[in-house]
Write an enzyme that holds these catalytic residues in place. Structure first.
Site, PDB file in Angstrom:
ATOM      1  N   HIS A  53       0.842  -1.212   0.000  1.00  0.00           N
ATOM      2  CA  HIS A  53       0.000   0.000   0.000  1.00  0.00           C
ATOM      3  C   HIS A  53       0.874   1.258   0.000  1.00  0.00           C
ATOM      4  CE1 HIS A  53      -4.058   1.752   1.562  1.00  0.00           C
ATOM      5  NE2 HIS A  53      -3.365   2.690   0.934  1.00  0.00           N
ATOM      6  N   HIS A  55       1.515   5.073  -2.004  1.00  0.00           N
ATOM      7  CA  HIS A  55       1.073   6.076  -2.984  1.00  0.00           C
ATOM      8  C   HIS A  55       2.309   6.749  -3.568  1.00  0.00           C
ATOM      9  CE1 HIS A  55      -3.216   5.812  -1.918  1.00  0.00           C
ATOM     10  NE2 HIS A  55      -2.773   5.601  -0.684  1.00  0.00           N
ATOM     11  N   ARG A  57       2.123   8.784  -6.449  1.00  0.00           N
ATOM     12  CA  ARG A  57       1.681  10.093  -6.998  1.00  0.00           C
ATOM     13  C   ARG A  57       1.994  10.331  -8.476  1.00  0.00           C
ATOM     14  NH1 ARG A  57      -1.717  10.105  -3.050  1.00  0.00           N
ATOM     15  NH2 ARG A  57      -1.028  10.962  -1.076  1.00  0.00           N
ATOM     16  N   ASN A  87      -4.784   5.580  -7.309  1.00  0.00           N
ATOM     17  CA  ASN A  87      -5.438   6.902  -7.342  1.00  0.00           C
ATOM     18  C   ASN A  87      -4.497   8.005  -7.838  1.00  0.00           C
ATOM     19  OD1 ASN A  87      -3.888   6.848  -4.995  1.00  0.00           O
ATOM     20  ND2 ASN A  87      -5.317   8.107  -3.821  1.00  0.00           N
ATOM     21  N   ASN A 273      -6.433   9.399   6.645  1.00  0.00           N
ATOM     22  CA  ASN A 273      -7.629   8.636   6.283  1.00  0.00           C
ATOM     23  C   ASN A 273      -7.256   7.170   6.140  1.00  0.00           C
ATOM     24  OD1 ASN A 273      -9.738   7.339   5.015  1.00  0.00           O
ATOM     25  ND2 ASN A 273      -9.988   8.848   3.395  1.00  0.00           N
ATOM     26  N   ASP A 300       0.708   2.628   3.775  1.00  0.00           N
ATOM     27  CA  ASP A 300      -0.167   3.708   3.292  1.00  0.00           C
ATOM     28  C   ASP A 300       0.640   5.007   3.142  1.00  0.00           C
ATOM     29  OD1 ASP A 300      -2.316   5.126   2.353  1.00  0.00           O
ATOM     30  OD2 ASP A 300      -3.445   5.107   4.237  1.00  0.00           O
TER      31      ASP A 300
HETATM   32 ZN    ZN Z   1      -7.052   4.098   1.968  1.00  0.00          ZN
END
Ligand code: ZN
Length: 433
Positions: A53, A55, A57, A87, A273, A300
């Site tokens: 997990h 990110h 970007r 995302n 979050n 995360d």
């Molecule tokens: Zn999440």
């Protein structure tokens, strides 16, 4: 290459030889001067960490992080494989974008970068993304997630779970009932009531976990719950596992250490979050991880540039960077508290994530014939987190200034020495970027 006098998690002192990315020899270390290769000086040698997990970007927010800077951050944190969340902008919901991220990872050449594909087009929750095409692409995507958003429509979630069965894929759910978290800023509880920020109830997470484990049972598919934060969530997953449902779950380092009381001064560094919860939840998460109800630790890692974080709480972005501090936080919360041992940590941060994702060359035992994805850790040393020294392009760590146990000194990725004396070794082809 030879690594001499390395200590394994079982206490044995060994010499390890690596050739062409593979471990070719493991034998008992004999006292004596080391004349060739690396003298590990009894540092701990364990398989490289695997994050499911992250990110990165890129594409879209290269001011926050790129595949290259995220790879450097991962290496500094002891990771040899990371999974890039979907995302981005454009969203990784088709073969073109996941192949782009995969290629950027290859050219950075520091860690395995495995793209995660979106479950729905544009993360809108309405139509399934091209999951089959992403699975068939060179990136061989097996994890699908709308992370950052919840796949809230139960029919779409059911179809996604059914669809991934054809290629043994897995749906990783960001469990957040959107109607129960409109405008939510932090955990709903005593602190949110006192300081007047809109609260985010535990039930918003638990309602989706409950629904999805039942859906996974109904269609006999594989479900992974991202970043569990509540005691009730741990209970639900325990129940599902006892029932034989194919569910796995992750917890983040920050949810193992921090609580919602830190939000009291409205510092957006603690805005994340899902939100930081209570001490009771932290204790349940630690026990769940120790017991194996929560299978893995995932970072995360959520980089944000300072202009998105240095503002009033309600306007701040959700998220914290985490790759470079993860191991130390797990040592602090799980090993120093005697809840887990080093073999447990290796399982939760390397072996189990590799197994869940199907990363065959990661999370292997240190034995002849296995891929040389390895890290060396100095257990005798502590370090102090200095946000300005992070390799990540973003500096939004909640641990700035904190004293941390265990220093990662060396990382070998497919046999290549990519971290040496805690410094990232850049590939020569990249040196004049
Ligand atoms: Zn999440």
């Amino acid at each position: 290459m030879k690594i001499s006098n390395a200590k394994l998690a079982n206490g044995n002192l060994v010499n390890v030889e690596i050739s062409n990315g593979v471990i070719t020899k493991v034998d008992k270390a004999t006292a004596g001067n080391v004349t060739d290769g690396i003298d590990a000086k009894s540092k701990l040698l364990i398989p490289g960490l695997v994050d499911l997990h992250t990110h990165l970007r890129e594409p879209g927010r290269e001011d926050a992080e790129t595949v290259l800077t995220g790879s450097r951050s991962a290496v500094a944190g002891g990771y040899t494989a990371i999974s890039a969340m979907a995302n981005t902008n454009p969203v990784a919901d088709n073969a073109g974008v996941v192949e782009q991220i995969y290629r950027l990872g290859k050219s950075a050449g520091l860690v395995d970068v495995n793209p995660i594909g979106a479950v729905t087009r544009g993360l809108l929750g309405e139509q399934l993304a091209e999951m089959g095409a992403m699975a068939d692409s060179i990136a061989k995507v097996r994890i699908f997630s709308d992370d950052g958003k919840c796949v809230f429509d139960p029919l779409i979630m059911r179809r996604a779970l059914e669809y991934v069965k054809t290629f043994n894929g897995i749906i990783a759910q960001h469990a957040q009932e959107p109607r129960l978290t409109v405008n939510a800023q932090m955990n709903e509880g005593i602190i949110s009531a006192r300081i007047g920020l809109p609260g985010w109830p535990a039930i918003a997470e638990e309602a989706i976990i409950a629904r999805d484990i039942l859906l996974a049972e109904h269609v006999q598919s594989r479900l992974h719950i991202c970043h569990v934060t509540t005691a009730g969530g741990v209970e639900l997953i325990r129940w599902a596992k006892q029932r034989g449902i194919q569910v796995t779950a992750e917890v983040t380092p920050h949810h193992l250490l921090l609580t919602d009381e830190l939000v009291e001064n409205y510092d957006p560094i603690y805005k994340v979050n899902p939100p930081l919860r209570t001490q009771k939840d932290v204790q349940a998460l630690r026990e769940g991880l120790a017991e194996g109800v929560i299978d893995i630790v995932a970072t995360d890692h959520a980089p944000h540039p300072s202009e998105d974080k240095d503002c009033e709480f309600q306007a701040g972005a959700f998220g914290m960077v985490g790759l470079e501090t993860a191991l130390s936080v797990v040592v602090k919360t799980m090993i120093e508290t005697k809840l887990m041992t080093w073999p447990d940590l290796i399982d939760r941060m390397s072996v189990a994530p590799a197994r869940i994702a199907g990363y065959a060359n990661q999370g292997n035992e240190i034995a002849v014939g296995k891929s040389a994805n390895l890290i060396l850790i100095d257990l005798e040393k502590n370090w102090r987190v200095d946000r300005d020294k992070l390799k990540s392009k973003s500096k939004n760590t909640p641990f700035n200034g904190m004293e941390m146990p265990s220093v990662i000194t060396d990382v070998f990725h497919n046999g290549e020495h990519v971290l040496q004396e805690s410094q990232v070794v850049e590939k020569k082809s990249e040196s004049n970027e």
